[in-house]
Design a protein around this motif. Structure first.
Motif, PDB file in Angstrom:
ATOM      1  N   ASP A 578      11.757 -33.443 -20.464  1.00  0.00           N
ATOM      2  CA  ASP A 578      11.983 -32.240 -19.357  1.00  0.00           C
ATOM      3  C   ASP A 578      11.497 -31.097 -19.953  1.00  0.00           C
ATOM      4  N   MET A 579      10.526 -30.541 -19.390  1.00  0.00           N
ATOM      5  CA  MET A 579       9.922 -29.230 -19.972  1.00  0.00           C
ATOM      6  C   MET A 579      10.611 -28.180 -19.131  1.00  0.00           C
ATOM      7  N   GLU A 580      11.434 -28.172 -17.968  1.00  0.00           N
ATOM      8  CA  GLU A 580      11.932 -27.048 -17.321  1.00  0.00           C
ATOM      9  C   GLU A 580      13.327 -26.575 -18.051  1.00  0.00           C
ATOM     10  N   PHE A 581      13.292 -26.001 -19.115  1.00  0.00           N
ATOM     11  CA  PHE A 581      14.294 -25.327 -19.550  1.00  0.00           C
ATOM     12  C   PHE A 581      13.936 -23.970 -20.523  1.00  0.00           C
ATOM     13  N   ASP A 582      14.889 -23.279 -20.782  1.00  0.00           N
ATOM     14  CA  ASP A 582      14.393 -21.821 -21.361  1.00  0.00           C
ATOM     15  C   ASP A 582      14.739 -22.107 -22.602  1.00  0.00           C
ATOM     16  N   VAL A 583      13.423 -22.629 -23.489  1.00  0.00           N
ATOM     17  CA  VAL A 583      13.295 -22.813 -25.121  1.00  0.00           C
ATOM     18  C   VAL A 583      13.208 -21.422 -25.803  1.00  0.00           C
ATOM     19  N   VAL A 584      13.942 -21.290 -26.908  1.00  0.00           N
ATOM     20  CA  VAL A 584      13.701 -20.189 -27.821  1.00  0.00           C
ATOM     21  C   VAL A 584      13.133 -20.905 -29.166  1.00  0.00           C
ATOM     22  N   LEU A 585      11.946 -20.339 -29.597  1.00  0.00           N
ATOM     23  CA  LEU A 585      11.571 -20.521 -30.652  1.00  0.00           C
ATOM     24  C   LEU A 585      11.923 -19.537 -32.164  1.00  0.00           C
ATOM     25  N   CYS A 586      12.429 -20.241 -33.152  1.00  0.00           N
ATOM     26  CA  CYS A 586      12.628 -19.366 -34.326  1.00  0.00           C
ATOM     27  C   CYS A 586      11.483 -18.854 -34.778  1.00  0.00           C
ATOM     28  N   GLN A 587      11.443 -17.723 -35.344  1.00  0.00           N
ATOM     29  CA  GLN A 587      10.169 -16.899 -35.968  1.00  0.00           C
ATOM     30  C   GLN A 587       9.856 -17.713 -37.154  1.00  0.00           C
ATOM     31  N   ALA A 588      10.940 -17.973 -37.861  1.00  0.00           N
ATOM     32  CA  ALA A 588      10.723 -18.480 -39.426  1.00  0.00           C
ATOM     33  C   ALA A 588      10.079 -20.004 -39.132  1.00  0.00           C
ATOM     34  N   GLU A 589      10.338 -20.576 -38.330  1.00  0.00           N
ATOM     35  CA  GLU A 589      10.040 -22.007 -37.973  1.00  0.00           C
ATOM     36  C   GLU A 589       8.526 -22.023 -37.625  1.00  0.00           C
ATOM     37  N   LEU A 590       8.278 -21.174 -36.660  1.00  0.00           N
ATOM     38  CA  LEU A 590       7.021 -20.919 -35.910  1.00  0.00           C
ATOM     39  C   LEU A 590       5.922 -20.654 -37.102  1.00  0.00           C
ATOM     40  N   MET A 631       9.215 -11.591 -27.558  1.00  0.00           N
ATOM     41  CA  MET A 631      10.283 -11.480 -28.700  1.00  0.00           C
ATOM     42  C   MET A 631      11.716 -11.209 -28.116  1.00  0.00           C
ATOM     43  N   GLU A 632      12.584 -11.825 -28.685  1.00  0.00           N
ATOM     44  CA  GLU A 632      14.106 -11.877 -28.165  1.00  0.00           C
ATOM     45  C   GLU A 632      14.760 -11.676 -29.445  1.00  0.00           C
ATOM     46  N   GLU A 633      15.795 -10.924 -29.485  1.00  0.00           N
ATOM     47  CA  GLU A 633      16.670 -10.787 -30.880  1.00  0.00           C
ATOM     48  C   GLU A 633      18.128 -11.727 -30.429  1.00  0.00           C
ATOM     49  N   MET A 634      18.353 -12.193 -31.396  1.00  0.00           N
ATOM     50  CA  MET A 634      19.499 -13.295 -31.224  1.00  0.00           C
ATOM     51  C   MET A 634      20.743 -12.445 -31.258  1.00  0.00           C
ATOM     52  N   PRO A 635      21.694 -12.835 -30.298  1.00  0.00           N
ATOM     53  CA  PRO A 635      22.838 -12.045 -30.279  1.00  0.00           C
ATOM     54  C   PRO A 635      23.734 -12.076 -31.507  1.00  0.00           C
ATOM     55  N   ARG A 636      24.358 -10.845 -31.770  1.00  0.00           N
ATOM     56  CA  ARG A 636      24.946 -10.366 -33.026  1.00  0.00           C
ATOM     57  C   ARG A 636      26.404  -9.700 -32.540  1.00  0.00           C
ATOM     58  N   ASP A 637      27.565  -9.984 -33.355  1.00  0.00           N
ATOM     59  CA  ASP A 637      28.770  -9.574 -33.117  1.00  0.00           C
ATOM     60  C   ASP A 637      28.671  -7.903 -33.330  1.00  0.00           C
ATOM     61  N   VAL A 638      27.997  -7.467 -34.365  1.00  0.00           N
ATOM     62  CA  VAL A 638      27.628  -6.028 -34.896  1.00  0.00           C
ATOM     63  C   VAL A 638      26.178  -5.798 -34.934  1.00  0.00           C
ATOM     64  N   PRO A 639      25.701  -4.629 -34.240  1.00  0.00           N
ATOM     65  CA  PRO A 639      24.130  -4.532 -34.562  1.00  0.00           C
ATOM     66  C   PRO A 639      23.790  -4.405 -35.826  1.00  0.00           C
ATOM     67  N   ILE A 640      22.744  -4.491 -36.003  1.00  0.00           N
ATOM     68  CA  ILE A 640      22.233  -4.529 -37.485  1.00  0.00           C
ATOM     69  C   ILE A 640      21.843  -3.140 -38.097  1.00  0.00           C
ATOM     70  N   CYS A 641      21.871  -2.279 -37.056  1.00  0.00           N
ATOM     71  CA  CYS A 641      21.769  -0.791 -37.331  1.00  0.00           C
ATOM     72  C   CYS A 641      23.219  -0.134 -37.821  1.00  0.00           C
ATOM     73  N   ASP A 642      24.258  -0.758 -37.376  1.00  0.00           N
ATOM     74  CA  ASP A 642      25.549  -0.265 -37.712  1.00  0.00           C
ATOM     75  C   ASP A 642      26.219  -0.623 -38.924  1.00  0.00           C
ATOM     76  N   VAL A 643      25.701   0.351 -40.194  1.00  0.00           N
ATOM     77  CA  VAL A 643      26.370  -0.142 -41.408  1.00  0.00           C
ATOM     78  C   VAL A 643      27.704   0.072 -41.677  1.00  0.00           C
ATOM     79  N   TRP A 644      28.308   0.797 -41.104  1.00  0.00           N
ATOM     80  CA  TRP A 644      29.979   1.043 -41.191  1.00  0.00           C
ATOM     81  C   TRP A 644      30.546   0.100 -40.877  1.00  0.00           C
ATOM     82  N   LYS A 645      30.351  -0.574 -39.426  1.00  0.00           N
ATOM     83  CA  LYS A 645      30.902  -1.656 -38.889  1.00  0.00           C
ATOM     84  C   LYS A 645      30.807  -3.019 -39.480  1.00  0.00           C
ATOM     85  N   ARG A 646      29.302  -3.023 -40.155  1.00  0.00           N
ATOM     86  CA  ARG A 646      29.039  -4.468 -40.734  1.00  0.00           C
ATOM     87  C   ARG A 646      29.667  -4.349 -42.115  1.00  0.00           C
TER      88      ARG A 646
END
Length: 794
Positions: A578-590, A631-646
């Motif tokens: 079944d090709m009727e789905f929302d597929v997301v391709l990893c950049q590293a594997e691609l 392009m889609e960014e995977m969800p994160r708990d903390v934004p990558i730009c927030d150095v203090w919270k990370r």
């Protein structure tokens, strides 16, 4: 980009008038409707092709800046009284002869060239090694050993005969082609380079025997030095050999049928190297053709490199030449007086069809490219080291490196060490790529590509016109020049007229829109595939990226949701089939899939100065620009730009660590891509995948043929068996005839040798090919077949 007016372009690049005195067919009348204009440029700008490589030859590129350039095109066959010093009704009738007589000719007397060649140390050493020259013998001694090669050494350029031959070629080509368009962009740079101390060497990709005649004719008509032309054809007639050698054509020895057979003679290579040395010392220009499949002709470039490295020649300026035909005609290797007369007789009774576009690129220094260290070959590895562990599932990722193609240069063509041979191969690949880059895309190439890769089952004329306009804009956006202009329906009608023998055009009386589809025959499919090659080279980045996406989608379909693919709200068992789905391709594997596919590409489609890793990343990025991937960014708990919270606190590192980076993005890249139309597979994706399908399918069928062929066999016999298997498979399936050409068979066998699937064994009777012990196991052959077939979309 170069500014130029649209009306001037359309005037210069107008199409041939389709034969006006014959009755129009029904489909032609239905296509001839009013449509929008398709100029060979966007707005008031046209692509600036033929520039030097900014990475390998920046100094040569810098010389172009500030120079005045001529814009537009010149039709070589349009000779009138304005190109002569005379006027009048009589001049208009003999203007071609007056124009030829007024062109500048640079004489080339032989003088004592034979004596200088025979005195070269290289030739003396070859004679001594071959035990043909007694010790202590000099002077006229070596001459007794060189009778077959003496006419080659005495090749010269006779001014009177050259003028007559150019006049005859202008008349002959006027009966063959409707126009020969010459790009004038870099002519001023060529005139300036011809006055410098470095001789010019013109390099083109071999397509037809016409190539050898077109380049000298173009240079003669523009008052440039006519080059000595290396001709790979076997000329059997002694009269033709004498005439051609008097106009600067360097022929094969009369005893050799092919270049490979000539190179087997131990005296041929040192003799030709010595002859090149003397010609370059005389400041003579050279014209060399290189085969994109086998690399034949590249040995002449290797000899020039060797002379520069030895200091015998200070430097040469290389000029890539792109030649485009509306209809490419293959030529027999053996040419005799009878076959030439028959061809000339047939030309007298035919009307001109098609046109030719010639682009002379900017000259660049060979010494700069080789000695600057910018064109590196230290990362070149054998193909089996790059892909074999991945194919046999012994390693997850590929080794960083570039495929080594030392077979492009015959082992006996030069006396270079292994790194020097690789550098010569890099120069050959770079020139093939440069010639492809400055080759204009003709209208027949556009239509052939659309019919073969996008509308295989047929298309209406109105839809074809729409796609031609779209594809023309895509080519121009990629800085690729096109060799046509005029209204949209004229472009399509002209292309269909030339491709009529290879198409089925159904025009029903009740419909005003005819149906067009490729003729399902091997000859028609191979012709369309040959015409479509220039479009494939332009879209090679997108084609590699599309095949990588197709490989990952196949993994999803056949094995469910892999570890590298995420779906939203769908379980793995539900995904299968079944090709009727929302597929997301990893950049590293691609990127990894694209990288592995890069190693299987034929030579010349990738610049050797660019790493495969960079090419694979560009291939994935090109799909984003096309709109196929989002392009889609995977969800994160903390934004990558927030150095203090990370991190909570700042971390300090010593500056003594040379590998330390202050970048805040050192974490694993979690970027991914989504297909822009998940509900239905986009046509653009499959159109791009089809461009490489012929090459990959031939490789796949060749791998399957290993079960049916008993080895070892001679190399020529093995290639013949593979070619027969490709033809039988295509005939059995009644489709995919583009995968059964002789070039596809040669390329597939060469790839299998580089992969270590076939082993070469040199014996007295020649080179024999046998199956390696590793691939005598059917399990490993199946793994190889699966690895290649993953890139073929179904």
């Amino acid at each position: 980009m170069v500014q130029e007016k649209n009306d001037e372009i359309n005037k210069d690049m107008g199409l041939l008038p389709i034969q006006q005195h014959r009755p129009a067919l029904s489909w032609e009348l239905k296509i001839k409707k009013k449509g929008k204009t398709v100029p060979p440029c966007l707005g008031k700008f046209r692509p600036a092709v033929g520039q030097c490589c900014h990475q390998c030859t920046p100094d040569s590129l810098r010389k172009k800046l500030g120079q005045n350039s001529l814009f537009g095109f010149h039709n070589l066959l349009s000779v009138n009284e304005t190109q002569t010093r005379y006027r009048g009704w009589l001049v208009r009738r003999v203007c071609c002869a007056l124009f030829v007589s007024g062109c500048k000719v640079y004489g080339s007397p032989v003088n004592n060239r034979l004596e200088r060649v025979c005195q070269s140390n290289r030739l003396k050493e070859a004679l001594a090694a071959d035990h043909k020259a007694p010790e202590g013998q000099d002077g006229q001694g070596p001459l007794s050993c060189l009778p077959p090669f003496l006419p080659l050494i005495n090749t010269c350029i006779s001014s009177g005969l050259l003028r007559f031959m150019c006049w005859a070629m202008l008349k002959m080509f006027a009966s063959v082609f409707g126009s020969i368009q010459v790009n004038l962009s870099h002519l001023s740079a060529l005139h300036k380079a011809s006055q410098a101390s470095s001789p010019l060497v013109y390099v083109y990709v071999r397509q037809s025997a016409m190539d050898c005649a077109l380049i000298p004719l173009v240079l003669f008509c523009h008052n440039l030095r006519v080059p000595y032309t290396v001709c790979p054809l076997h000329i059997s007639s002694s009269f033709l050999r004498s005439v051609l050698q008097a106009v600067g054509v360097i022929l094969l020895p009369s005893s050799a049928v092919s270049e490979l057979e000539a190179e087997m003679d131990p005296l041929y290579s040192p003799l030709m190297t010595s002859l090149l040395r003397e010609l370059l010392h005389e400041d003579q220009a050279l014209s060399v053709g290189v085969s994109a499949e086998s690399g034949q002709g590249g040995q002449w470039l290797a000899r020039i490199r060797q002379l520069i490295k030895e200091g015998s020649v200070p430097d040469v300026s290389l000029v890539p030449v792109g030649i485009s035909y509306d209809c490419v005609t293959k030529t027999n290797i053996k040419v005799g007086l009878r076959s030439v007369l028959q061809w000339l007789w047939s030309v007298l009774w035919k009307k001109p069809n098609g046109s030719v576009s010639i682009h002379l690129a900017q000259p660049f220094s060979l010494k700069e490219m080789c000695e600057s260290g910018r064109c590196r070959v230290d990362e070149w590895l054998p193909l089996q080291d790059l892909l074999l562990p991945v194919i046999l599932n012994n390693r997850a990722k590929s080794v960083f490196g570039k495929r080594q193609m030392s077979w492009l240069l015959p082992s006996n063509a030069s006396e270079q060490s292994h790194p020097e041979r690789d550098l010569s191969v890099a120069v050959i690949l770079h020139l093939i790529f440069s010639a492809y880059s400055c080759t204009a895309v003709m209208s027949t190439s556009l239509v052939s590509s659309l019919l073969l890769y996008r509308h295989r089952k047929g298309v209406r004329a109105s839809v074809l016109c729409r796609d031609v306009a779209w594809l023309t804009e895509e080519l121009l956006f990629r800085n690729q020049d096109v060799g046509f202009g005029g209204s949209l329906v004229e472009v399509v009608h002209y292309s269909l007229f030339l491709l009529t023998p290879h198409l089925i055009i159904a025009a029903a009386p009740s419909r005003s829109d005819p149906l067009i589809l490729p003729r399902p025959s091997p000859a028609a499919t191979l012709h369309l595939s040959l015409q479509a090659q220039t479009v494939t080279h332009t879209f090679i980045l997108e084609a590699v990226g599309a095949c990588a996406v197709s490989a990952m989608l196949c993994e999803v379909v056949f094995s469910g949701v892999s570890s590298k693919v995420r779906t939203d709200g769908v379980e793995g068992e539900e995904v299968k089939g079944d090709m009727e789905f929302d597929v997301v391709l990893c950049q590293a594997e691609l990127t990894e899939r694209a990288l592995q596919l890069c190693h299987l590409l034929p030579p010349g489609v990738m610049p050797p100065c660019q790493s495969c890793q960079s090419f694979a990343l560009d291939a994935v990025d090109s799909l984003v620009r096309c709109g196929i991937l989002i392009m889609e960014e995977m969800p994160r708990d903390v934004p990558i730009c927030d150095v203090w919270k990370r991190d909570g606190t700042l971390s300090w590192a010593t500056s003594d660590d040379p590998y330390h980076s202050d970048s805040d993005c050192e974490e694993e890249d979690l970027r991914s891509y989504k297909i822009s139309q998940p509900s239905q597979c986009p046509e653009m994706l499959f159109f791009l995948c089809s461009m490489l399908a012929g090459h990959l399918r031939a490789l796949c069928w060749a791998a399957a043929a290993l079960d049916l062929i008993d080895t070892p066999l001679g190399e020529a016999e093995f290639v013949s068996r593979i070619h027969s298997h490709l033809c039988d498979t295509a005939n059995q399936k009644k489709q995919h005839y583009e995968s059964c050409s002789e070039e596809a068979a040669h390329t597939a066998v060469r790839t299998l040798i580089d992969l270590g699937v076939l082993l070469e064994e040199r014996q007295a009777g020649g080179i024999f090919l046998g199956l390696s012990p590793l691939f005598q196991l059917s399990e490993n052959r199946q793994k190889l077949h699966r690895f290649i077939s993953q890139y073929l979309y179904n």
